[in-house]
Design an enzyme around this catalytic site. Structure first.
Site, PDB file in Angstrom:
ATOM      1  N   LYS A   7       3.565  -9.737 -19.898  1.00 24.26           N
ATOM      2  CA  LYS A   7       3.216  -8.350 -20.229  1.00 24.26           C
ATOM      3  C   LYS A   7       1.833  -8.312 -20.845  1.00 24.26           C
ATOM      4  O   LYS A   7       1.008  -7.474 -20.498  1.00 24.26           O
ATOM      5  CB  LYS A   7       4.265  -7.820 -21.197  1.00 24.26           C
ATOM      6  CG  LYS A   7       4.655  -6.401 -21.071  1.00 24.26           C
ATOM      7  CD  LYS A   7       5.620  -6.039 -19.989  1.00 24.26           C
ATOM      8  CE  LYS A   7       5.295  -6.509 -18.620  1.00 24.26           C
ATOM      9  NZ  LYS A   7       6.335  -6.448 -17.650  1.00 24.26           N
ATOM     10  N   HIS A  28       3.367 -32.079 -26.092  1.00 25.11           N
ATOM     11  CA  HIS A  28       3.187 -33.058 -25.010  1.00 25.11           C
ATOM     12  C   HIS A  28       1.897 -32.795 -24.244  1.00 25.11           C
ATOM     13  O   HIS A  28       1.803 -33.088 -23.058  1.00 25.11           O
ATOM     14  CB  HIS A  28       4.410 -33.038 -24.089  1.00 25.11           C
ATOM     15  CG  HIS A  28       5.645 -33.479 -24.802  1.00 25.11           C
ATOM     16  ND1 HIS A  28       5.898 -34.793 -25.124  1.00 25.11           N
ATOM     17  CD2 HIS A  28       6.670 -32.765 -25.326  1.00 25.11           C
ATOM     18  CE1 HIS A  28       7.038 -34.870 -25.792  1.00 25.11           C
ATOM     19  NE2 HIS A  28       7.523 -33.652 -25.928  1.00 25.11           N
ATOM     20  N   LYS A  65       2.294  -2.377  -7.704  1.00 29.60           N
ATOM     21  CA  LYS A  65       3.670  -2.344  -8.210  1.00 29.60           C
ATOM     22  C   LYS A  65       4.643  -3.090  -7.305  1.00 29.60           C
ATOM     23  O   LYS A  65       5.483  -3.845  -7.764  1.00 29.60           O
ATOM     24  CB  LYS A  65       4.088  -0.874  -8.336  1.00 29.60           C
ATOM     25  CG  LYS A  65       5.487  -0.659  -8.849  1.00 29.60           C
ATOM     26  CD  LYS A  65       5.520  -0.776 -10.337  1.00 29.60           C
ATOM     27  CE  LYS A  65       6.893  -0.590 -10.926  1.00 29.60           C
ATOM     28  NZ  LYS A  65       6.988  -1.284 -12.213  1.00 29.60           N
ATOM     29  N   CYS A 104       0.863  -1.175   0.000  1.00 30.16           N
ATOM     30  CA  CYS A 104       0.000   0.000   0.000  1.00 30.16           C
ATOM     31  C   CYS A 104       0.897   1.223   0.000  1.00 30.16           C
ATOM     32  O   CYS A 104       2.095   1.121   0.218  1.00 30.16           O
ATOM     33  CB  CYS A 104      -0.864   0.013   1.249  1.00 30.16           C
ATOM     34  SG  CYS A 104      -1.819  -1.487   1.457  1.00 30.16           S
ATOM     35  N   ASN A 123       1.234  -0.279   5.948  1.00 30.10           N
ATOM     36  CA  ASN A 123       1.614  -1.044   4.767  1.00 30.10           C
ATOM     37  C   ASN A 123       2.308  -2.307   5.253  1.00 30.10           C
ATOM     38  O   ASN A 123       3.318  -2.210   5.953  1.00 30.10           O
ATOM     39  CB  ASN A 123       2.559  -0.213   3.885  1.00 30.10           C
ATOM     40  CG  ASN A 123       3.127  -1.023   2.736  1.00 30.10           C
ATOM     41  OD1 ASN A 123       2.496  -1.967   2.257  1.00 30.10           O
ATOM     42  ND2 ASN A 123       4.322  -0.679   2.299  1.00 30.10           N
ATOM     43  N   GLY A 124       1.772  -3.460   4.908  1.00 32.35           N
ATOM     44  CA  GLY A 124       2.405  -4.709   5.331  1.00 32.35           C
ATOM     45  C   GLY A 124       1.347  -5.717   5.746  1.00 32.35           C
ATOM     46  O   GLY A 124       0.162  -5.562   5.435  1.00 32.35           O
ATOM     47  N   ARG A 153       1.091   1.789  -5.898  1.00 33.87           N
ATOM     48  CA  ARG A 153       1.336   0.754  -4.891  1.00 33.87           C
ATOM     49  C   ARG A 153       0.060   0.041  -4.467  1.00 33.87           C
ATOM     50  O   ARG A 153       0.112  -0.965  -3.753  1.00 33.87           O
ATOM     51  CB  ARG A 153       1.990   1.379  -3.657  1.00 33.87           C
ATOM     52  CG  ARG A 153       3.282   2.090  -3.936  1.00 33.87           C
ATOM     53  CD  ARG A 153       3.812   2.723  -2.675  1.00 33.87           C
ATOM     54  NE  ARG A 153       4.269   1.725  -1.754  1.00 33.87           N
ATOM     55  CZ  ARG A 153       5.525   1.301  -1.650  1.00 33.87           C
ATOM     56  NH1 ARG A 153       6.446   1.833  -2.411  1.00 33.87           N
ATOM     57  NH2 ARG A 153       5.861   0.386  -0.801  1.00 33.87           N
ATOM     58  N   GLU A 156      -0.972  -9.320 -18.129  1.00 33.15           N
ATOM     59  CA  GLU A 156      -1.189  -8.486 -16.939  1.00 33.15           C
ATOM     60  C   GLU A 156      -1.892  -7.178 -17.258  1.00 33.15           C
ATOM     61  O   GLU A 156      -2.602  -6.644 -16.417  1.00 33.15           O
ATOM     62  CB  GLU A 156       0.091  -8.270 -16.118  1.00 33.15           C
ATOM     63  CG  GLU A 156       1.095  -7.325 -16.688  1.00 33.15           C
ATOM     64  CD  GLU A 156       2.327  -7.177 -15.797  1.00 33.15           C
ATOM     65  OE1 GLU A 156       2.220  -7.183 -14.578  1.00 33.15           O
ATOM     66  OE2 GLU A 156       3.429  -7.029 -16.365  1.00 33.15           O
ATOM     67  N   GLU A 183       8.360 -13.338 -20.527  1.00 36.04           N
ATOM     68  CA  GLU A 183       8.119 -11.934 -20.226  1.00 36.04           C
ATOM     69  C   GLU A 183       7.064 -11.344 -21.165  1.00 36.04           C
ATOM     70  O   GLU A 183       6.169 -10.612 -20.736  1.00 36.04           O
ATOM     71  CB  GLU A 183       9.429 -11.144 -20.306  1.00 36.04           C
ATOM     72  CG  GLU A 183       9.298  -9.660 -20.058  1.00 36.04           C
ATOM     73  CD  GLU A 183       8.716  -9.289 -18.699  1.00 36.04           C
ATOM     74  OE1 GLU A 183       8.581 -10.170 -17.830  1.00 36.04           O
ATOM     75  OE2 GLU A 183       8.370  -8.107 -18.523  1.00 36.04           O
ATOM     76  N   TRP A 241      -3.986  -1.689  -1.243  1.00 35.90           N
ATOM     77  CA  TRP A 241      -4.077  -2.911  -2.041  1.00 35.90           C
ATOM     78  C   TRP A 241      -4.494  -3.980  -1.039  1.00 35.90           C
ATOM     79  O   TRP A 241      -3.709  -4.373  -0.173  1.00 35.90           O
ATOM     80  CB  TRP A 241      -2.727  -3.243  -2.674  1.00 35.90           C
ATOM     81  CG  TRP A 241      -2.802  -4.448  -3.578  1.00 35.90           C
ATOM     82  CD1 TRP A 241      -3.182  -4.459  -4.892  1.00 35.90           C
ATOM     83  CD2 TRP A 241      -2.499  -5.793  -3.248  1.00 35.90           C
ATOM     84  NE1 TRP A 241      -3.133  -5.733  -5.382  1.00 35.90           N
ATOM     85  CE2 TRP A 241      -2.722  -6.582  -4.405  1.00 35.90           C
ATOM     86  CE3 TRP A 241      -2.068  -6.444  -2.082  1.00 35.90           C
ATOM     87  CZ2 TRP A 241      -2.527  -7.949  -4.430  1.00 35.90           C
ATOM     88  CZ3 TRP A 241      -1.881  -7.824  -2.117  1.00 35.90           C
ATOM     89  CH2 TRP A 241      -2.108  -8.558  -3.289  1.00 35.90           C
TER      90      TRP A 241
HETATM   91  C1  AGP Z   1       5.808  -7.235 -13.947  1.00 39.47           C
HETATM   92  O1  AGP Z   1       5.299  -6.379 -14.881  1.00 39.47           O
HETATM   93  C2  AGP Z   1       5.272  -7.126 -12.586  1.00 39.47           C
HETATM   94  N1  AGP Z   1       5.006  -5.837 -12.160  1.00 39.47           N
HETATM   95  C3  AGP Z   1       5.880  -8.052 -11.557  1.00 39.47           C
HETATM   96  O2  AGP Z   1       5.971  -9.331 -12.087  1.00 39.47           O
HETATM   97  C4  AGP Z   1       7.243  -7.651 -10.943  1.00 39.47           C
HETATM   98  O3  AGP Z   1       8.264  -7.808 -11.875  1.00 39.47           O
HETATM   99  C5  AGP Z   1       7.479  -8.509  -9.685  1.00 39.47           C
HETATM  100  O4  AGP Z   1       6.459  -8.269  -8.767  1.00 39.47           O
HETATM  101  C6  AGP Z   1       8.824  -8.265  -9.061  1.00 39.47           C
HETATM  102  O5  AGP Z   1       8.943  -6.969  -8.573  1.00 39.47           O
HETATM  103  P1  AGP Z   1      10.358  -6.391  -8.183  1.00 39.47           P
HETATM  104  O6  AGP Z   1      11.169  -6.360  -9.437  1.00 39.47           O
HETATM  105  O7  AGP Z   1      10.066  -5.020  -7.654  1.00 39.47           O
HETATM  106  O8  AGP Z   1      10.950  -7.286  -7.171  1.00 39.47           O
END
Ligand code: AGP
Length: 606
Positions: free
Chosen positions: A480, A499, A601, A2, A98-99, A27, A483, A476, A74
């Site tokens: 992308k 398979h 994020k 958060c 936050n946590g 966040r 998400e 990746e 969040w």
């Molecule tokens: C990717 O687009 C995501 N936002 C997510 O997978 C991210 O890479 C992951 O949560 C790791 O975050 P970090 O690099 O801050 O550790």
């Protein structure tokens, strides 16, 4: 996970807090709230949804307030609604958090004899616990110290008490918190983005630190011993946290990739010479094995690095998701280097993996973007990504920076292990300007990716297939796509498709094949053709040289072709093209690109 902010000073706290929450919205963005005091009495206002909803609700209150705390959430415990939104108030204690409080059920069972809980959150329980101790001692610092000893889990708290309405307290463990002062204005925030319009100088709180802000900032460690803190300086500018005319942070950040190249070249390889790498990255000759640990996209760069390290430096390399690494049996090995990759430097699983590796006596290197973040501070060595603030939840420029650093590291490892001569290395390094040029051309040619996106955005599912390094890129590219566009997308090792998974291929389903490695290209091409025979539409992502071999086959519906550079760097422009494609697909679909549903994020909880 958060965003939190506290403010005391000469300006209207509501305005400072709302602008801070907007900057922290990446966040978490399912609800937000604020507690602010006018004439010594706190009002709490909360809203479901975006910070702008909270801002609208507050707009009718014209009274000036000079102190307050705010939160953008969040959800972890309890639905994203107004009751569960922060701040929480119990007794005379109000806080934002936050946590995750891991032992909140146990604490709640004890505290419910004294307090009535309204929400489903762990935070309200922590609030009650602090209030309980605040009622037992006239010294709030003592109360916070006592509460710390009772709480298991992660927290950054910003706290106010009704009987000390002009004072802000804060404390942290495993969740980030920074403190700043500009003239007579004081700020507490999850990160610098929240306060960058006022100051770029700040103090970092360490594990267990407690602070008190009245007419000054007093810092204490968890034993309440007064401590001094070093003033840190954020080297970026306000532009880093602004869209600068772009519609979304994501597309701005893809364009920032040109700046990333410049930063990395200027700081790490100014002379395009191996001695630059040796000087800036260090030596790795003592290691016989490397284990790379990260989450999400950071894990994917690790996967790409595994192939680069093994293919060219011939060093055994494992890659693990941090969430798995932390729960497996570690076999300590003095000749193994643990590499932690993280944009934020605060990802809970990666941070814990780092601590476990250190506890097992292993050497650790982190590749991190956010300066002085927990992972950067706690690892033995750090290489910064120099990508600047990344705001969009979907990482782009930070992923690219990680991949470039890992490509450079693989060149250094190959040289150290006698697999490349100095001359070969320097020739590769001299290709870096080509990389910049290629990326610039891709960005200038955005319409090309828009046109493909326009054709495919109504699809419901797609596959990305490739082998070796190409497979890592597929992982990746697929993440992308899913998400931000919510199209169900799978990355598959091309040879594995038949398979079982090939049974999912249906008429007109898009299968993207990434094909950049000459020696195995024919294999992936024939796997693509196997899907074609089952009705798929093919997107061929390849290099100019390989395209020449397959152009005449005409089995593809779409192509993305990048210029050949060298085997260490080719992967980078490929990723930029696929980031653009995902962006435009999500744009055509009208999705909330910078803040995709259910995501945040920085994942500072397990
Ligand atoms: C990717 O687009 C995501 N936002 C997510 O997978 C991210 O890479 C992951 O949560 C790791 O975050 P970090 O690099 O801050 O550790």
């Amino acid at each position: 996970m958060c965003g939190i902010i506290g403010y005391k000073g000469m300006s209207d706290a509501k305005k400072v807090i709302i602008s801070g929450l907007k900057a922290l919205e990446y966040r978490g963005y399912d609800s937000s709230g604020i507690a602010y005091s006018t004439n010594g009495k706190y009002k709490i206002v909360k809203m479901q949804g975006k910070v702008s909803n909270l801002e609208n609700k507050l707009s009718t209150d014209t009274e000036i307030s000079n102190i307050g705390i705010g939160h953008t959430r969040w959800a972890t415990h309890g639905k994203p609604n107004e009751v569960n939104a922060h701040p929480h108030k119990i007794g005379k204690t109000t806080l934002v958090h936050n946590g995750i409080i891991e032992n909140y059920v146990e604490l709640k069972n004890k505290l419910k004899e004294i307090y009535t809980f309204k929400s489903e959150t762990d935070t309200e329980v922590a609030c009650a616990l602090i209030d309980y101790y605040a009622n037992k001692s006239s010294n709030k610092l003592e109360a916070l110290k006592k509460a710390q000893t009772m709480i298991n889990g992660s927290y950054a708290f910003v706290i106010i008490f009704d009987d000390e309405p002009e004072t802000i307290y804060a404390m942290r463990k495993n969740s980030p918190l920074i403190i700043a002062q500009k003239d007579n204005n004081f700020y507490v925030a999850s990160d610098i983005a929240a306060i960058l319009s006022y100051t770029n100088k700040y103090y970092l709180l360490d594990q267990g630190d407690i602070i008190k802000i009245d007419d000054k900032i007093s810092f204490y460690n968890s034993e309440l011993t007064p401590i001094n803190k070093k003033l840190e300086e954020y080297s970026g500018t306000l532009n880093d946290v602004m869209k600068n005319g772009y519609d979304h942070f994501m597309i701005k950040e893809i364009h920032d990739e040109l700046i990333v190249y410049k930063n990395i070249i200027r700081s790490y390889i100014p002379n395009f010479d191996i001695t630059d790498l040796e000087k800036n990255f260090g030596t790795f000759t003592k290691y016989e094995k490397i284990t790379i640990v990260g989450c999400g996209s950071a894990y994917h760069t690790g996967l790409a690095a595994k192939y680069l390290f093994e293919n060219y430096a011939h060093i055994e390399t494992n890659v693990e998701m941090a969430s798995e690494y932390r729960y497996r049996t570690i076999i300590p090995n003095k000749k193994e280097l643990i590499v932690l990759i993280s944009q934020s430097g605060e990802t809970a699983d990666t941070l814990e993996a780092l601590r476990i590796a250190k506890a097992n006596g292993m050497d650790t290197l982190s590749i991190v973007n956010v300066l002085s973040s927990s992972i950067a501070r706690e690892s033995d060595k750090v290489i910064y990504c120099l990508a600047g603030c990344e705001i969009a939840v979907a990482t782009t420029k930070a992923y690219l920076a990680q991949l470039l650093i890992l490509s450079l590291l693989s060149i250094l490892l190959s040289y150290e292990r006698g697999k490349l001569t100095k001359e070969e290395v320097n020739n590769y390094l001299k290709d870096l300007p080509k990389l910049q040029k290629e990326t610039k051309e891709i960005l200038d040619n955005k319409k090309y990716y828009q046109d493909i996106a326009k054709d495919i955005y109504k699809d419901h599912e797609m596959f990305f297939i490739g082998r070796n390094l190409d497979y890592a890129l597929c992982m990746e590219a697929s993440l992308k796509m899913k998400e931000i566009s919510y199209i169900h997308s799978e990355a598959y090792a091309a040879g594995e498709l038949k398979h079982g998974t090939i049974s999912l291929i249906e008429k007109n389903m898009l299968v993207a094949g990434i094909v950049t490695i000459d020696s195995i290209a024919p294999k992936t091409i024939s796997n693509l053709k196997e899907t074609l025979a089952r009705g798929s539409n093919i997107l061929l992502v390849t290099t100019k040289k390989l395209f020449k071999d397959y152009e005449k086959d005409n089995f593809y519906k779409y192509t993305i072709v990048v210029n050949n550079i060298n085997p260490f760097f080719e992967c980078l422009p490929i990723i930029t093209t696929l980031q653009l494609l995902s962006y435009y697909v999500a744009l055509y679909k009208g999705e909330n690109i910078d803040q995709p549903r259910n995501l945040a994020k920085s994942v500072t909880v397990e």
